[in-house]
Scaffold this motif. Structure first.
Motif, mmCIF file in Angstrom:
data_model
loop_
_atom_site.group_PDB
_atom_site.id
_atom_site.type_symbol
_atom_site.label_atom_id
_atom_site.label_comp_id
_atom_site.label_asym_id
_atom_site.label_seq_id
_atom_site.Cartn_x
_atom_site.Cartn_y
_atom_site.Cartn_z
ATOM 1 N N VAL A 163 0.834 -1.204 0.000
ATOM 2 C CA VAL A 163 0.000 0.000 0.000
ATOM 3 C C VAL A 163 0.872 1.257 0.000
ATOM 4 C CG1 VAL A 163 -1.703 1.310 1.320
ATOM 5 C CG2 VAL A 163 -1.933 -1.161 1.091
ATOM 6 N N GLY A 164 1.885 1.270 0.823
ATOM 7 C CA GLY A 164 2.771 2.430 0.893
ATOM 8 C C GLY A 164 3.489 2.697 -0.414
ATOM 9 N N LEU A 165 3.973 1.634 -1.050
ATOM 10 C CA LEU A 165 4.664 1.811 -2.329
ATOM 11 C C LEU A 165 3.705 2.279 -3.412
ATOM 12 C CD1 LEU A 165 7.133 -1.186 -2.400
ATOM 13 C CD2 LEU A 165 7.672 1.233 -2.168
ATOM 14 N N ARG A 166 2.486 1.791 -3.380
ATOM 15 C CA ARG A 166 1.504 2.246 -4.366
ATOM 16 C C ARG A 166 1.127 3.701 -4.122
ATOM 17 N NH1 ARG A 166 -2.021 -3.243 -4.882
ATOM 18 N NH2 ARG A 166 -0.560 -4.295 -6.267
ATOM 19 N N LEU A 167 1.080 4.115 -2.864
ATOM 20 C CA LEU A 167 0.829 5.530 -2.574
ATOM 21 C C LEU A 167 1.976 6.395 -3.085
ATOM 22 C CD1 LEU A 167 -0.742 5.400 0.996
ATOM 23 C CD2 LEU A 167 -1.862 6.066 -1.139
ATOM 24 N N LEU A 168 3.206 5.915 -2.906
ATOM 25 C CA LEU A 168 4.365 6.645 -3.422
ATOM 26 C C LEU A 168 4.278 6.777 -4.938
ATOM 27 C CD1 LEU A 168 7.165 7.912 -2.799
ATOM 28 C CD2 LEU A 168 8.137 5.648 -3.184
ATOM 29 N N ALA A 169 3.949 5.683 -5.614
ATOM 30 C CA ALA A 169 3.778 5.724 -7.067
ATOM 31 C C ALA A 169 2.630 6.656 -7.447
ATOM 32 C CB ALA A 169 3.533 4.322 -7.616
ATOM 33 N N GLY A 170 1.564 6.666 -6.645
ATOM 34 C CA GLY A 170 0.434 7.565 -6.904
ATOM 35 C C GLY A 170 0.812 9.024 -6.779
ATOM 36 N N VAL A 171 1.663 9.336 -5.801
ATOM 37 C CA VAL A 171 2.139 10.718 -5.652
ATOM 38 C C VAL A 171 2.937 11.134 -6.879
ATOM 39 C CG1 VAL A 171 3.752 12.169 -4.340
ATOM 40 C CG2 VAL A 171 2.095 10.746 -3.126
ATOM 41 N N PHE A 172 3.821 10.268 -7.336
ATOM 42 C CA PHE A 172 4.605 10.602 -8.530
ATOM 43 C C PHE A 172 3.728 10.646 -9.772
ATOM 44 C CE2 PHE A 172 8.390 9.575 -6.011
ATOM 45 C CZ PHE A 172 9.100 10.728 -6.268
ATOM 46 N N GLY A 173 2.700 9.807 -9.834
ATOM 47 C CA GLY A 173 1.759 9.874 -10.949
ATOM 48 C C GLY A 173 1.029 11.207 -10.971
ATOM 49 N N ALA A 174 0.616 11.693 -9.792
ATOM 50 C CA ALA A 174 -0.050 12.997 -9.710
ATOM 51 C C ALA A 174 0.913 14.122 -10.091
ATOM 52 C CB ALA A 174 -0.598 13.215 -8.299
ATOM 53 N N LEU A 175 2.164 14.025 -9.635
ATOM 54 C CA LEU A 175 3.169 15.027 -10.025
ATOM 55 C C LEU A 175 3.404 15.002 -11.534
ATOM 56 C CD1 LEU A 175 5.832 14.676 -7.189
ATOM 57 C CD2 LEU A 175 4.430 16.687 -7.685
ATOM 58 N N LEU A 176 3.405 13.816 -12.104
ATOM 59 C CA LEU A 176 3.587 13.692 -13.549
ATOM 60 C C LEU A 176 2.441 14.343 -14.298
ATOM 61 C CD1 LEU A 176 5.043 12.609 -16.040
ATOM 62 C CD2 LEU A 176 3.917 10.413 -15.649
ATOM 63 N N LEU A 177 1.216 14.082 -13.882
ATOM 64 C CA LEU A 177 0.063 14.689 -14.557
ATOM 65 C C LEU A 177 0.080 16.213 -14.422
ATOM 66 C CD1 LEU A 177 -2.823 12.209 -13.726
ATOM 67 C CD2 LEU A 177 -1.682 12.578 -15.917
ATOM 68 N N ALA A 178 0.425 16.709 -13.241
ATOM 69 C CA ALA A 178 0.515 18.167 -13.060
ATOM 70 C C ALA A 178 1.608 18.747 -13.952
ATOM 71 C CB ALA A 178 0.788 18.500 -11.595
ATOM 72 N N GLY A 179 2.730 18.045 -14.051
ATOM 73 C CA GLY A 179 3.805 18.511 -14.919
ATOM 74 C C GLY A 179 3.411 18.498 -16.381
ATOM 75 N N ILE A 180 2.709 17.452 -16.798
ATOM 76 C CA ILE A 180 2.225 17.377 -18.185
ATOM 77 C C ILE A 180 1.290 18.547 -18.470
ATOM 78 C CG2 ILE A 180 0.732 16.046 -19.739
ATOM 79 C CD1 ILE A 180 2.001 13.515 -18.495
ATOM 80 N N TRP A 181 0.423 18.842 -17.531
ATOM 81 C CA TRP A 181 -0.502 19.974 -17.690
ATOM 82 C C TRP A 181 0.293 21.272 -17.903
ATOM 83 C CZ3 TRP A 181 -5.493 21.416 -18.250
ATOM 84 C CH2 TRP A 181 -5.805 22.745 -17.980
ATOM 85 N N HIS A 182 1.223 21.549 -16.995
ATOM 86 C CA HIS A 182 1.983 22.794 -17.076
ATOM 87 C C HIS A 182 2.844 22.857 -18.337
ATOM 88 C CE1 HIS A 182 1.017 24.788 -13.300
ATOM 89 N NE2 HIS A 182 0.964 23.581 -12.758
ATOM 90 N N LEU A 183 3.446 21.743 -18.710
ATOM 91 C CA LEU A 183 4.285 21.727 -19.907
ATOM 92 C C LEU A 183 3.458 21.952 -21.161
ATOM 93 C CD1 LEU A 183 7.125 21.322 -21.037
ATOM 94 C CD2 LEU A 183 6.637 18.873 -21.151
ATOM 95 N N SER A 184 2.307 21.294 -21.270
ATOM 96 C CA SER A 184 1.491 21.462 -22.471
ATOM 97 C C SER A 184 0.886 22.856 -22.545
ATOM 98 C CB SER A 184 0.406 20.391 -22.543
ATOM 99 O OG SER A 184 -0.416 20.440 -21.404
ATOM 100 N N VAL A 185 0.531 23.431 -21.403
ATOM 101 C CA VAL A 185 0.017 24.802 -21.398
ATOM 102 C C VAL A 185 1.114 25.770 -21.827
ATOM 103 C CG1 VAL A 185 -0.773 26.657 -19.867
ATOM 104 C CG2 VAL A 185 -1.843 24.408 -19.753
ATOM 105 N N ALA A 186 2.332 25.568 -21.331
ATOM 106 C CA ALA A 186 3.438 26.451 -21.696
ATOM 107 C C ALA A 186 3.775 26.340 -23.177
ATOM 108 C CB ALA A 186 4.667 26.123 -20.853
#
Length: 173
Positions: free
Chosen positions: A33-56
């Protein structure tokens, strides 16, 4: 039995991801569960980064075009199976992708007129952290260096400063 065991799911190839994996172990014990939460945090960071990069990158006139581009990019990222498949096995690729995308976001922000040197430092740190997660991020570090040099060529007065701050950031990461 094999893929259900925790020891079969942890990628032990690079120290950066191993160090990060100790955080959920400390919080939740030796459980997936902890490792999946860690992966989920990085997945959320990735999606936020994709959003900002595509907007830029979409930029342009008005607000609609960048928001549509950001939404489409995030939707495409969400439907791509690798985000979900690899994160189940506690592998570092999602962290590498997140740090790599944010490195590009920070580098682009650093090239805005009047931008602070801190953006280039952040881009370098993010690229360095991507490399620390897994050696495949050497492409991130290389592309950041090439991009910084190419952009600096048009603004030669900033070349040395940009390359210095970016390299310093990579070393810190």
């Amino acid at each position: 039995e094999g893929v259900l065991q925790l020891s079969d799911r942890i990628y032990a190839g690079t120290p950066g991801f191993q160090v990060l994996a100790t955080i959920p172990f400390a919080l939740f014990g030796l459980d997936l569960v902890g490792l999946r939460l860690l992966a989920g945090v990085f997945g959320a960071l990735l999606l936020a980064g994709i959003w900002h990069l595509s907007v830029a990158v979409a930029g342009g006139e008005g607000i609609a075009r960048p928001r549509v581009a950001g939404g489409l990019a995030c939707t495409l990222a969400l439907v791509h199976p690798i985000l979900f498949e690899i994160s189940r096995f506690a592998r570092p690729e999602v962290a590498v992708a997140a740090f790599s995308v944010w490195s590009s976001v920070f580098a682009l922000r650093g090239w805005r007129p009047g931008a602070s040197w801190r953006w280039h430092l952040a881009a370098g740190v993010s690229a360095g952290l991507a490399f620390e997660m897994h050696y495949i991020a050497v492409a991130t570090v290389a592309s950041l260096a090439v991009g910084a040099a190419a952009m600096s060529w048009h603004q030669r007065d900033r070349l040395h400063g940009v390359l210095l701050w970016t390299a310093f950031g990579v070393a810190l990461g």
